[in-house]
Enzyme design. Structure first.
Site, mmCIF file in Angstrom:
data_model
loop_
_atom_site.group_PDB
_atom_site.id
_atom_site.type_symbol
_atom_site.label_atom_id
_atom_site.label_comp_id
_atom_site.label_asym_id
_atom_site.label_seq_id
_atom_site.Cartn_x
_atom_site.Cartn_y
_atom_site.Cartn_z
ATOM 1 N N SER A 106 31.343 38.010 44.352
ATOM 2 C CA SER A 106 32.088 36.747 44.363
ATOM 3 C C SER A 106 32.632 36.461 45.766
ATOM 4 O O SER A 106 31.860 36.339 46.717
ATOM 5 C CB SER A 106 33.195 36.789 43.302
ATOM 6 O OG SER A 106 33.825 35.536 43.181
ATOM 7 N N HIS A 116 33.408 30.673 38.624
ATOM 8 C CA HIS A 116 31.957 30.749 38.432
ATOM 9 C C HIS A 116 31.518 30.121 37.114
ATOM 10 O O HIS A 116 30.598 30.607 36.463
ATOM 11 C CB HIS A 116 31.473 32.199 38.555
ATOM 12 C CG HIS A 116 31.814 32.815 39.876
ATOM 13 N ND1 HIS A 116 31.224 32.410 41.057
ATOM 14 C CD2 HIS A 116 32.720 33.762 40.215
ATOM 15 C CE1 HIS A 116 31.746 33.099 42.057
ATOM 16 N NE2 HIS A 116 32.666 33.917 41.575
#
Length: 298
Positions: A85, A188
């Site tokens: 991430s 996300h």
């Protein structure tokens, strides 16, 4: 075959930078980067409380700055780099796609944009441990959630609205354990779509370099050889799932033998111990771990 990895949001804990600041030059480096991003990174990494560093706009530049500073101290030359991430910004800087300064300015924009997007709707995330993967994914889909992180080693993270998460909690997948994550929103997932345009605009003025080190993408675990493509993926990844399982699969295919996780380490090496059997792992939690890392490099 050495891979250096950088953890994502949620890895930060109050005071995690305290022992690192005892190393010569590290406090000065973080102070300079603090001026760049307009945040007192030293204070946030030492005296700030859990709620303060849970703030997305703080956590993301703090993690990238910590990772880059500790990578400098380690001084290793990896064969592969990857980040989970927001850790992809650390990896991009280590690979030469971005300068450390570009990575920090852009991740500061990312954190602010994602915090703003998270405020639109109350959302959250659950880590799901265990259960058959097909059952877990089916349950996630059934409740309208998104499999935001497919991390491998029996761990999937689902994101969605608080109502969806409560319904999911009431009807969990068989043999699975749910852990609520201390994050500000459903990262996300489609709920982060408003942040993508803001980040794309911020990235438009950056001319990235091509990776000088093998660099893996969260989108699919692929090796990305173009800096322009990787920057595009960094932007789009905000609203798309992280496939860390695919990244670890690529590491295995490439013959990785050693993994070192930058500070605040522990999350990714924990996954690797279960998914990458036989790989030596070292998590850089404090400077005391540097000796183990350097020994592993031999």
């Amino acid at each position: 075959m050495l891979v250096i990895v950088a953890p994502g949001q949620g890895a930060q804990t109050p005071g995690f930078l305290n022992p690192w600041l005892e190393l010569p030059g590290l406090a000065d480096r973080l102070s300079a980067w603090s001026d760049l991003v307009g945040l007192d990174l030293v204070a946030y990494g030492t005296t700030a409380g859990a709620d303060e560093i849970r703030d997305t706009s703080v956590a993301q530049p703090l993690l990238v700055a910590a990772g880059l500073a500790v990578a400098e101290v380690l001084g290793a030359s990896p064969d592969i780099v990857a980040g989970h991430s927001v850790g992809e910004f650390t990896a991009a800087a280590l690979a030469g796609v971005l300068t450390p300064e570009q990575a920090l300015v852009l991740v500061r924009e990312r954190g602010q944009a994602m915090a703003k997007a998270a405020a639109i709707t109350e959302t959250g995330m659950f880590a799901i441990l265990g259960g058959a993967e097909e059952d877990v994914l089916a349950a996630i889909d059934r409740h309208g959630l998104t499999a935001a992180n497919v991390n491998g080693a029996g761990q999937i993270v689902a994101g969605g609205t608080l109502e969806q998460l409560e319904a999911f909690k009431a009807e969990p997948p068989a043999r699975a354990r749910l852990i609520p994550l201390s994050v500000a929103g459903a990262f996300h997932t489609v709920h982060m779509a408003p942040a993508v345009d803001q980040l794309r605009e911020a990235a438009a003025d950056i001319t990235p370099g091509d990776p000088a080190i093998t660099l893996l993408s969260n989108a699919d675990g692929a090796v990305v050889e173009s800096g322009g493509e990787f920057l595009t993926r960094l932007v789009d990844q905000v609203a798309n799932p992280v496939r860390w399982d695919a990244c670890m699969s690529t590491m295995a295919d490439r013959g990785v033998t050693t993994m070192i996780e930058l500070a605040p380490g522990g999350t990714l090496t924990g996954l690797a111990k279960r998914a990458l059997r036989g790989v030596t792992t070292v998590a850089l939690k404090t400077p005391d771990d540097l000796d183990a890392a350097r020994e592993a490099l031999k």
